[in-house]
Design a protein around this motif. Structure first.
Motif, PDB file in Angstrom:
ATOM      1  N   ASN A 198      56.969 -62.347 117.423  1.00 45.06           N
ATOM      2  CA  ASN A 198      56.256 -63.017 116.342  1.00 45.06           C
ATOM      3  C   ASN A 198      57.165 -63.252 115.135  1.00 45.06           C
ATOM      4  OD1 ASN A 198      53.705 -63.984 115.104  1.00 45.06           O
ATOM      5  ND2 ASN A 198      54.012 -62.242 113.739  1.00 45.06           N
ATOM      6  N   LEU A 199      57.992 -62.266 114.810  1.00 45.94           N
ATOM      7  CA  LEU A 199      58.941 -62.420 113.703  1.00 45.94           C
ATOM      8  C   LEU A 199      59.913 -63.560 114.003  1.00 45.94           C
ATOM      9  CD1 LEU A 199      60.666 -59.398 111.945  1.00 45.94           C
ATOM     10  CD2 LEU A 199      61.620 -61.680 111.950  1.00 45.94           C
ATOM     11  N   ASN A 200      60.397 -63.589 115.247  1.00 43.34           N
ATOM     12  CA  ASN A 200      61.285 -64.670 115.669  1.00 43.34           C
ATOM     13  C   ASN A 200      60.612 -66.037 115.510  1.00 43.34           C
ATOM     14  OD1 ASN A 200      63.813 -65.509 117.475  1.00 43.34           O
ATOM     15  ND2 ASN A 200      62.028 -66.543 118.315  1.00 43.34           N
ATOM     16  N   ASN A 201      59.339 -66.104 115.875  1.00 41.02           N
ATOM     17  CA  ASN A 201      58.610 -67.372 115.792  1.00 41.02           C
ATOM     18  C   ASN A 201      58.279 -67.756 114.349  1.00 41.02           C
ATOM     19  OD1 ASN A 201      58.673 -67.731 118.564  1.00 41.02           O
ATOM     20  ND2 ASN A 201      56.700 -66.736 118.896  1.00 41.02           N
ATOM     21  N   ILE A 202      58.078 -66.754 113.490  1.00 37.21           N
ATOM     22  CA  ILE A 202      57.889 -67.051 112.070  1.00 37.21           C
ATOM     23  C   ILE A 202      59.180 -67.626 111.491  1.00 37.21           C
ATOM     24  CG2 ILE A 202      57.528 -66.022 109.789  1.00 37.21           C
ATOM     25  CD1 ILE A 202      55.588 -64.051 111.094  1.00 37.21           C
ATOM     26  N   ARG A 203      60.292 -67.028 111.853  1.00 35.48           N
ATOM     27  CA  ARG A 203      61.592 -67.536 111.390  1.00 35.48           C
ATOM     28  C   ARG A 203      61.809 -68.986 111.797  1.00 35.48           C
ATOM     29  NH1 ARG A 203      66.693 -65.621 114.635  1.00 35.48           N
ATOM     30  NH2 ARG A 203      65.718 -67.199 115.983  1.00 35.48           N
ATOM     31  N   ASP A 204      61.414 -69.329 113.028  1.00 35.36           N
ATOM     32  CA  ASP A 204      61.704 -70.661 113.585  1.00 35.36           C
ATOM     33  C   ASP A 204      60.536 -71.630 113.455  1.00 35.36           C
ATOM     34  OD1 ASP A 204      64.146 -69.645 114.324  1.00 35.36           O
ATOM     35  OD2 ASP A 204      63.606 -69.316 116.415  1.00 35.36           O
ATOM     36  N   ILE A 205      59.580 -71.341 112.595  1.00 37.31           N
ATOM     37  CA  ILE A 205      58.343 -72.106 112.572  1.00 37.31           C
ATOM     38  C   ILE A 205      58.578 -73.600 112.335  1.00 37.31           C
ATOM     39  CG2 ILE A 205      57.878 -71.684 110.107  1.00 37.31           C
ATOM     40  CD1 ILE A 205      54.898 -71.297 110.919  1.00 37.31           C
ATOM     41  N   ARG A 206      59.512 -73.945 111.465  1.00 40.74           N
ATOM     42  CA  ARG A 206      59.747 -75.361 111.163  1.00 40.74           C
ATOM     43  C   ARG A 206      60.354 -76.099 112.353  1.00 40.74           C
ATOM     44  NH1 ARG A 206      62.377 -75.269 105.049  1.00 40.74           N
ATOM     45  NH2 ARG A 206      60.606 -74.282 103.993  1.00 40.74           N
ATOM     46  N   SER A 207      61.421 -75.536 112.922  1.00 43.85           N
ATOM     47  CA  SER A 207      62.074 -76.222 114.041  1.00 43.85           C
ATOM     48  C   SER A 207      61.187 -76.229 115.281  1.00 43.85           C
ATOM     49  CB  SER A 207      63.426 -75.564 114.358  1.00 43.85           C
ATOM     50  OG  SER A 207      63.278 -74.180 114.602  1.00 43.85           O
ATOM     51  N   ASP A 208      60.410 -75.160 115.490  1.00 44.16           N
ATOM     52  CA  ASP A 208      59.496 -75.122 116.629  1.00 44.16           C
ATOM     53  C   ASP A 208      58.407 -76.190 116.494  1.00 44.16           C
ATOM     54  OD1 ASP A 208      60.883 -73.090 117.807  1.00 44.16           O
ATOM     55  OD2 ASP A 208      59.462 -71.502 117.289  1.00 44.16           O
ATOM     56  N   LYS A 209      57.892 -76.337 115.290  1.00 49.33           N
ATOM     57  CA  LYS A 209      56.864 -77.347 115.048  1.00 49.33           C
ATOM     58  C   LYS A 209      57.407 -78.740 115.309  1.00 49.33           C
ATOM     59  CE  LYS A 209      53.371 -78.690 111.652  1.00 49.33           C
ATOM     60  NZ  LYS A 209      52.806 -78.416 110.299  1.00 49.33           N
ATOM     61  N   ILE A 216      52.427 -69.084 118.241  1.00 50.92           N
ATOM     62  CA  ILE A 216      51.267 -68.665 117.446  1.00 50.92           C
ATOM     63  C   ILE A 216      51.464 -68.951 115.953  1.00 50.92           C
ATOM     64  CG2 ILE A 216      49.996 -66.619 116.645  1.00 50.92           C
ATOM     65  CD1 ILE A 216      49.901 -65.658 119.492  1.00 50.92           C
ATOM     66  N   PRO A 217      52.640 -68.657 115.360  1.00 45.13           N
ATOM     67  CA  PRO A 217      52.820 -69.014 113.947  1.00 45.13           C
ATOM     68  C   PRO A 217      52.695 -70.513 113.679  1.00 45.13           C
ATOM     69  CG  PRO A 217      54.410 -67.352 114.547  1.00 45.13           C
ATOM     70  CD  PRO A 217      53.749 -67.796 115.825  1.00 45.13           C
ATOM     71  N   VAL A 218      53.135 -71.354 114.608  1.00 44.32           N
ATOM     72  CA  VAL A 218      52.967 -72.793 114.439  1.00 44.32           C
ATOM     73  C   VAL A 218      51.484 -73.145 114.466  1.00 44.32           C
ATOM     74  CG1 VAL A 218      53.337 -75.056 115.511  1.00 44.32           C
ATOM     75  CG2 VAL A 218      55.237 -73.425 115.333  1.00 44.32           C
ATOM     76  N   ARG A 219      50.741 -72.513 115.351  1.00 44.07           N
ATOM     77  CA  ARG A 219      49.311 -72.815 115.506  1.00 44.07           C
ATOM     78  C   ARG A 219      48.481 -72.342 114.303  1.00 44.07           C
ATOM     79  NH1 ARG A 219      47.407 -74.191 120.635  1.00 44.07           N
ATOM     80  NH2 ARG A 219      48.933 -74.087 122.327  1.00 44.07           N
ATOM     81  N   ILE A 220      48.783 -71.151 113.786  1.00 46.07           N
ATOM     82  CA  ILE A 220      47.909 -70.564 112.771  1.00 46.07           C
ATOM     83  C   ILE A 220      48.502 -70.611 111.371  1.00 46.07           C
ATOM     84  CG2 ILE A 220      46.869 -69.060 114.502  1.00 46.07           C
ATOM     85  CD1 ILE A 220      48.437 -66.721 113.374  1.00 46.07           C
ATOM     86  N   GLY A 221      49.768 -70.965 111.248  1.00 46.35           N
ATOM     87  CA  GLY A 221      50.398 -71.023 109.936  1.00 46.35           C
ATOM     88  C   GLY A 221      51.067 -69.715 109.552  1.00 46.35           C
ATOM     89  N   ARG A 222      51.986 -69.797 108.597  1.00 46.90           N
ATOM     90  CA  ARG A 222      52.786 -68.632 108.241  1.00 46.90           C
ATOM     91  C   ARG A 222      51.950 -67.478 107.677  1.00 46.90           C
ATOM     92  NH1 ARG A 222      55.846 -65.515 105.113  1.00 46.90           N
ATOM     93  NH2 ARG A 222      58.010 -65.208 105.754  1.00 46.90           N
TER      94      ARG A 222
END
Length: 305
Positions: A198-209, A216-222
């Motif tokens: 989850n921490l990894n996905n929070i870090r990459d939220i912009r590029s993943d989006k 999950i962070p992309v889906r629900i927001g930071r």
């Protein structure tokens, strides 16, 4: 000017050795619990650890390859660049390495079963099937036509394989049975491992989006992802506390609480650090915090015997 990377350095970066402590945590926890219940085999621990290392490296190589192919590791990515995306390793060479580590994982797993299991077709087929599923899960997280990591299902896979399967499977290979209560510490391992993802996905939220990777962070927001992170950390501690209360023998069993400050540091960092570069060190910190939890939990229970 881009720093020149050697071929060896590129392969080490793609293998991501900093993820190995987290991968080994469930194996160590299952082995500690087996010793607590009076059964422990060094050969099982060593071969289980070796198999897990091969699987984790396979997963990391597949993630490097898959994210580069699907665009999540583009030049806009804020985290560390990947070897295929940066052009340090060709996609063809990465596919060959993935095949190699898939084979090594399978061979090591077969050796583990040969050492751990008295001949039983049912057990053999079950664990072989589990091993094949683990290999498939490692490869298809971000690779293939429909990588499940891009659908936000990586958290479930990590919880299952780094928690339930890793801990309970290792315990079974030592002892030949599983205690229902062990689902609690196994869940703790799974919660903490999922927190790393989850921490990894929070870090990459912009590029993943941007790449269409619906973590999950992309889906629900930071903001909600930070709360989810706290729930994972709290859930891991709560599951262990309930296990100790249900199986209490000695105050030593609370030794795992020494890892709480490390988890608090991580929880605060996820809330306060917003840039990818600021968050990145806390991936390693969370992996080491998980290992610290496992070691203190395990030693505490051995002292309580």
């Amino acid at each position: 000017m881009e720093k020149k990377v050697s071929k060896r350095g590129a392969w080490v970066a793609a293998a991501r050795p900093r993820t190995l402590p987290l991968a080994l945590a469930s194996i160590f926890l299952g082995s500690f619990l087996a010793a607590f219940y009076g059964a422990f085999e060094w050969e099982v621990l060593l071969l289980a650890a070796l198999t897990t290392v091969f699987l984790q490296v396979l997963s990391n190589l597949a993630n490097d390859y898959g994210d580069s192919i699907h665009g999540a590791d583009s030049v806009e990515r804020e985290g560390p660049s990947r070897s295929v995306q940066a052009g340090h390793i060709s996609a063809a060479d990465m596919r060959k390495a993935m095949i190699l580590f898939a084979c090594l994982s399978f061979i090591s797993g077969v050796l583990l079963l040969a050492v751990a299991i008295d001949f039983s077709w049912q057990e053999l087929l079950f664990f072989l099937g589990l091993g094949v599923l683990a290999i498939i899960a490692a490869i298809t997280y971000t690779s293939g036509k429909r990588p499940y990591g891009y659908a936000g299902l990586g958290d479930i896979s990590v919880f299952v394989f780094f928690g339930l399967v890793g801990v309970l499977g290792t315990f079974y290979l030592h002892t030949g049975y599983v205690e229902p209560a062990l689902f609690l510490p196994a869940a703790s391992s799974g919660f903490f491992a999922t927190a790393v993802l989850n921490l990894n996905n929070i870090r990459d939220i912009r590029s993943d989006k941007a790449a269409g990777k619906l973590s999950i962070p992309v889906r629900i927001g930071r903001r909600a992802a930070v709360f989810y992170h706290w729930l994972l950390l709290g859930g891991g501690l709560l599951a262990s506390a309930i296990y100790v209360l249900l199986n209490y023998r000695s105050p030593w069993q609370w030794l795992f609480l020494l890892s709480v400050p490390l988890l608090v540091i991580n929880a605060k960092a996820v809330k306060e650090k917003e840039t990818a570069s600021a968050l990145d060190p806390y991936l390693k910190q969370m992996a080491l915090a998980t290992l610290a939890y496992v070691i203190t939990f395990g030693i505490g229970h051995l002292l309580a015997k």
